[in-house]
Design a protein around this motif. Structure first.
Motif, PDB file in Angstrom:
ATOM      1  N   HIS A  35       1.317  -1.453   0.225  1.00 47.93           N
ATOM      2  CA  HIS A  35      -0.591   0.144   0.074  1.00 47.93           C
ATOM      3  C   HIS A  35       0.928   1.319  -0.292  1.00 47.93           C
ATOM      4  N   ASP A  36       2.179   1.334   0.310  1.00 45.29           N
ATOM      5  CA  ASP A  36       2.992   2.307   0.622  1.00 45.29           C
ATOM      6  C   ASP A  36       3.526   2.276  -1.137  1.00 45.29           C
ATOM      7  N   LYS A  37       3.659   3.237  -2.013  1.00 49.07           N
ATOM      8  CA  LYS A  37       3.971   2.604  -3.584  1.00 49.07           C
ATOM      9  C   LYS A  37       5.140   3.475  -3.875  1.00 49.07           C
ATOM     10  N   MET A  38       5.272   4.675  -3.017  1.00 45.98           N
ATOM     11  CA  MET A  38       6.178   4.879  -2.694  1.00 45.98           C
ATOM     12  C   MET A  38       8.252   4.079  -2.619  1.00 45.98           C
ATOM     13  N   ARG A  39       7.895   3.474  -1.101  1.00 46.29           N
ATOM     14  CA  ARG A  39       8.106   2.762  -0.300  1.00 46.29           C
ATOM     15  C   ARG A  39       8.970   1.828  -1.894  1.00 46.29           C
ATOM     16  N   VAL A  40       8.350   0.680  -2.059  1.00 48.57           N
ATOM     17  CA  VAL A  40       8.309  -0.251  -3.159  1.00 48.57           C
ATOM     18  C   VAL A  40       9.112   1.027  -3.687  1.00 48.57           C
ATOM     19  N   PHE A  41       8.099   1.866  -4.419  1.00 55.96           N
ATOM     20  CA  PHE A  41       9.578   1.891  -5.799  1.00 55.96           C
ATOM     21  C   PHE A  41      10.821   2.266  -5.355  1.00 55.96           C
ATOM     22  N   LYS A  42      11.099   2.839  -4.459  1.00 55.12           N
ATOM     23  CA  LYS A  42      12.575   2.845  -3.655  1.00 55.12           C
ATOM     24  C   LYS A  42      13.046   2.002  -3.301  1.00 55.12           C
ATOM     25  N   LEU A  43      12.426   0.865  -3.145  1.00 53.85           N
ATOM     26  CA  LEU A  43      13.430  -0.362  -2.733  1.00 53.85           C
ATOM     27  C   LEU A  43      13.401  -1.453  -4.515  1.00 53.85           C
ATOM     28  N   TYR A  44      12.722  -1.203  -5.237  1.00 53.10           N
ATOM     29  CA  TYR A  44      12.388  -2.170  -5.624  1.00 53.10           C
ATOM     30  C   TYR A  44      12.279  -1.536  -7.391  1.00 53.10           C
ATOM     31  N   PHE A  45      12.345  -0.413  -7.400  1.00 50.79           N
ATOM     32  CA  PHE A  45      12.283  -0.157  -8.786  1.00 50.79           C
ATOM     33  C   PHE A  45      14.203   0.043  -9.800  1.00 50.79           C
ATOM     34  N   PRO A  46      14.891  -0.078  -9.187  1.00 51.46           N
ATOM     35  CA  PRO A  46      15.778  -0.194  -9.123  1.00 51.46           C
ATOM     36  C   PRO A  46      16.783  -1.297  -9.708  1.00 51.46           C
ATOM     37  N   TYR A  47      16.271  -2.625  -8.480  1.00 53.10           N
ATOM     38  CA  TYR A  47      16.680  -3.346  -9.370  1.00 53.10           C
ATOM     39  C   TYR A  47      15.561  -4.617 -10.871  1.00 53.10           C
ATOM     40  N   TYR A  48      14.829  -4.500 -10.128  1.00 48.43           N
ATOM     41  CA  TYR A  48      13.160  -3.701 -11.916  1.00 48.43           C
ATOM     42  C   TYR A  48      14.346  -3.508 -12.974  1.00 48.43           C
ATOM     43  N   ILE A  49      15.106  -1.944 -13.041  1.00 50.13           N
ATOM     44  CA  ILE A  49      14.983  -1.370 -14.449  1.00 50.13           C
ATOM     45  C   ILE A  49      17.019  -2.080 -14.952  1.00 50.13           C
ATOM     46  N   ILE A  50      17.329  -1.800 -14.017  1.00 53.40           N
ATOM     47  CA  ILE A  50      19.026  -2.716 -13.670  1.00 53.40           C
ATOM     48  C   ILE A  50      18.466  -4.866 -14.612  1.00 53.40           C
ATOM     49  N   SER A  51      17.381  -5.306 -13.989  1.00 52.72           N
ATOM     50  CA  SER A  51      17.848  -6.351 -14.792  1.00 52.72           C
ATOM     51  C   SER A  51      16.619  -6.557 -16.022  1.00 52.72           C
ATOM     52  N   LEU A  52      15.833  -5.346 -16.701  1.00 52.99           N
ATOM     53  CA  LEU A  52      15.229  -5.540 -17.562  1.00 52.99           C
ATOM     54  C   LEU A  52      16.181  -4.874 -18.749  1.00 52.99           C
ATOM     55  N   PHE A  53      16.787  -4.122 -18.141  1.00 44.18           N
ATOM     56  CA  PHE A  53      17.918  -3.604 -18.785  1.00 44.18           C
ATOM     57  C   PHE A  53      18.750  -4.574 -19.565  1.00 44.18           C
ATOM     58  N   THR A  54      19.317  -6.045 -18.385  1.00 43.29           N
ATOM     59  CA  THR A  54      20.665  -6.409 -18.520  1.00 43.29           C
ATOM     60  C   THR A  54      19.466  -7.566 -19.563  1.00 43.29           C
ATOM     61  N   LEU A  55      18.363  -7.965 -19.662  1.00 44.58           N
ATOM     62  CA  LEU A  55      17.903  -9.008 -20.508  1.00 44.58           C
ATOM     63  C   LEU A  55      18.028  -8.582 -21.497  1.00 44.58           C
ATOM     64  N   SER A  56      16.946  -6.967 -21.731  1.00 43.01           N
ATOM     65  CA  SER A  56      16.848  -6.966 -23.112  1.00 43.01           C
ATOM     66  C   SER A  56      18.106  -6.955 -24.126  1.00 43.01           C
ATOM     67  N   VAL A  57      19.653  -6.445 -23.576  1.00 44.49           N
ATOM     68  CA  VAL A  57      21.069  -5.975 -23.834  1.00 44.49           C
ATOM     69  C   VAL A  57      21.129  -7.320 -24.090  1.00 44.49           C
ATOM     70  N   ALA A  59      19.278 -10.127 -24.935  1.00 45.75           N
ATOM     71  CA  ALA A  59      18.399 -10.529 -26.026  1.00 45.75           C
ATOM     72  C   ALA A  59      18.950  -9.688 -27.130  1.00 45.75           C
ATOM     73  N   ILE A  60      19.523  -8.516 -27.423  1.00 50.04           N
ATOM     74  CA  ILE A  60      19.571  -7.923 -28.424  1.00 50.04           C
ATOM     75  C   ILE A  60      21.033  -8.671 -29.137  1.00 50.04           C
ATOM     76  N   ILE A  61      22.044  -8.737 -28.184  1.00 48.18           N
ATOM     77  CA  ILE A  61      22.985  -9.140 -28.572  1.00 48.18           C
ATOM     78  C   ILE A  61      22.899 -10.414 -29.499  1.00 48.18           C
ATOM     79  N   GLY A  62      22.124 -11.479 -27.828  1.00 49.19           N
ATOM     80  CA  GLY A  62      22.032 -12.605 -28.842  1.00 49.19           C
ATOM     81  C   GLY A  62      21.097 -12.845 -30.170  1.00 49.19           C
ATOM     82  N   LEU A  63      20.261 -12.073 -30.614  1.00 43.96           N
ATOM     83  CA  LEU A  63      19.676 -11.994 -32.104  1.00 43.96           C
ATOM     84  C   LEU A  63      20.488 -11.328 -33.424  1.00 43.96           C
ATOM     85  N   ASP A  64      21.334 -10.352 -32.907  1.00 45.12           N
ATOM     86  CA  ASP A  64      22.810  -9.927 -33.551  1.00 45.12           C
ATOM     87  C   ASP A  64      22.195  -9.147 -33.471  1.00 45.12           C
ATOM     88  N   LYS A  65      21.727  -8.023 -32.981  1.00 47.21           N
ATOM     89  CA  LYS A  65      21.570  -6.956 -33.117  1.00 47.21           C
ATOM     90  C   LYS A  65      20.955  -6.030 -34.281  1.00 47.21           C
TER      91      LYS A  65
END
Length: 110
Positions: A35-57, A59-65
């Motif tokens: 129920h405290d969305k700001m706290r959830v944002f501060k705790l989990y947003f960095p990990y979510y974005i870093i992992s999404l960025f890593t998976l995206s990169v 996948a892009i490299i795996g698909l030969d750019k």
């Protein structure tokens, strides 16, 4: 042929939007501070974005750019940022509405 490509693009984009939205919602649902969305944002947003960025990169490299992969994963990354922003805006609106309601501490007189 163009209609088929348009339909497949809209279907893939809609499916992607639903999957990204569900993944972000699961972060909020699984958190003990749901129920405290700001706290959830501060705790989990960095990990979510870093992992999404890593998976995206990866996948892009795996698909030969391939250019389509770059566009698709850029779309996914931007959509995820916009959904997180939407969640924070919604939490601020509900918090502001809750702060406007003040209960009187005085007993009601007959």
């Amino acid at each position: 042929m163009a209609i088929l490509i348009l339909f497949v693009s809209l279907f893939a984009g809609g499916l992607t939007l639903i999957m990204v939205r569900l993944s972000i919602s699961c972060v909020f649902w699984a958190s003990k501070y749901r129920h405290d969305k700001m706290r959830v944002f501060k705790l989990y947003f960095p990990y979510y974005i870093i992992s999404l960025f890593t998976l995206s990169v990866a996948a892009i490299i795996g698909l030969d750019k391939h250019i389509a992969a770059i566009y698709y994963f850029s779309f996914v990354f931007i959509v995820s940022l916009l959904i997180w922003k939407y969640e924070l805006i919604q939490s601020r609106k509900t918090q502001h509405q809750n702060n406007n309601y003040v209960k009187s501490n005085h007993p009601e007189l007959p």
